[in-house]
Design an enzyme around this catalytic site. Structure first.
Site, PDB file in Angstrom:
ATOM      1  N   SER A 242       0.835  -1.192   0.000  1.00 24.28           N
ATOM      2  CA  SER A 242       0.000   0.000   0.000  1.00 24.28           C
ATOM      3  C   SER A 242       0.872   1.245   0.000  1.00 24.28           C
ATOM      4  O   SER A 242       2.022   1.215   0.451  1.00 24.28           O
ATOM      5  CB  SER A 242      -0.921   0.010   1.229  1.00 24.28           C
ATOM      6  OG  SER A 242      -1.824   1.095   1.172  1.00 24.28           O
ATOM      7  N   ASP A 243       0.318   2.316  -0.520  1.00 25.68           N
ATOM      8  CA  ASP A 243       1.014   3.596  -0.474  1.00 25.68           C
ATOM      9  C   ASP A 243      -0.021   4.706  -0.368  1.00 25.68           C
ATOM     10  O   ASP A 243      -1.122   4.599  -0.929  1.00 25.68           O
ATOM     11  CB  ASP A 243       1.881   3.813  -1.720  1.00 25.68           C
ATOM     12  CG  ASP A 243       2.836   4.985  -1.529  1.00 25.68           C
ATOM     13  OD1 ASP A 243       3.790   4.836  -0.750  1.00 25.68           O
ATOM     14  OD2 ASP A 243       2.606   6.049  -2.133  1.00 25.68           O
ATOM     15  N   THR A 244       0.322   5.758   0.358  1.00 23.28           N
ATOM     16  CA  THR A 244      -0.576   6.900   0.556  1.00 23.28           C
ATOM     17  C   THR A 244       0.158   8.190   0.241  1.00 23.28           C
ATOM     18  O   THR A 244       1.294   8.378   0.680  1.00 23.28           O
ATOM     19  CB  THR A 244      -1.080   6.953   2.018  1.00 23.28           C
ATOM     20  OG1 THR A 244      -1.763   5.739   2.329  1.00 23.28           O
ATOM     21  CG2 THR A 244      -2.026   8.135   2.231  1.00 23.28           C
TER      22      THR A 244
ATOM     23  N   ALA B 247      -3.396   3.672  -2.478  1.00 20.58           N
ATOM     24  CA  ALA B 247      -3.517   2.494  -3.333  1.00 20.58           C
ATOM     25  C   ALA B 247      -3.222   1.262  -2.505  1.00 20.58           C
ATOM     26  O   ALA B 247      -2.390   1.291  -1.593  1.00 20.58           O
ATOM     27  CB  ALA B 247      -2.551   2.582  -4.509  1.00 20.58           C
TER      28      ALA B 247
END
Length: 198
Positions: free
Chosen positions: A68-70, A105
């Site tokens: 995940s990435d923010t 994501a």
């Protein structure tokens, strides 16, 4: 079912996965997080989530790897984690009284196969006073967070409006994560405890 691996050192992502009853191990991904030339924020966030999941999946065969990435995006500009106190203050002043997007994501990889989803949430800050910005930065909370704030912590008092996924702003969109896991043959509810007697 395949063991779950979280390709992130984020304690917030671990807490969110525990919240929905997942049992998992943590194996942070080591990837280059530099944006590509001309890359949109949407593409950047989803690419990093996929690269994290695939990097760990290559080392952990037979598992389902969750990456995940923010990113916090203001007027098309990605606001990453602040390099220091002054940058955190600058970011928070820019977010004051403005609406920004939080793009998170999530990707699930098994071997070389990877599926991903991007969730965008609109967040509006009320006007912030300089003294509360400085007090917030002095607390240390902004220093390891995209956009220099944590909605689940002290920074929650800055948010006047949110449209979209609260959990995505914290670091992981739970509905979408559960949907990806179900599509991969791992419905999260199979591990939920039952208090009903047979």
């Amino acid at each position: 079912m395949a063991p779950i691996v979280l390709a992130s050192a984020s304690p917030r992502r671990s807490e969110l996965l525990q919240q929905i009853g997942l049992v998992f191990t943590v194996q942070p991904a080591d990837i280059d997080e530099t944006p590509e030339s001309g890359e949109s924020a949407e593409h950047y966030v989803e690419r990093l989530a996929r690269e994290k999941a695939l990097a760990v999946s290559a080392k952990e065969p037979g598992t389902l790897v969750l990456g995940s990435d923010t990113s916090v995006v203001l007027n098309g500009t990605i606001l990453g984690k602040p390099a220091g106190k002054d940058e955190a203050i600058t970011m928070l002043r820019a977010l004051s009284g403005a609406t920004h997007q939080v793009m998170t994501a999530v990707a699930i990889a098994s071997g070389e196969h990877c599926e991903s989803l991007l969730v965008t949430t609109e967040v509006r800050f009320r006007a912030l006073a300089d003294d509360e910005i400085e007090a917030y930065v002095a607390s240390g909370e902004p220093m390891d967070k995209a956009g220099s704030y944590g909605i689940q912590g002290l920074g929650g008092i800055f948010v006047s409006e949110l449209r979209g996924s609260y959990s995505a702003v914290v670091g992981l969109p739970l509905q979408e994560t559960a949907a990806l896991l179900a599509d991969a043959g791992y419905p999260v509810w199979v591990n939920w405890p039952s208090s009903m007697e047979n």
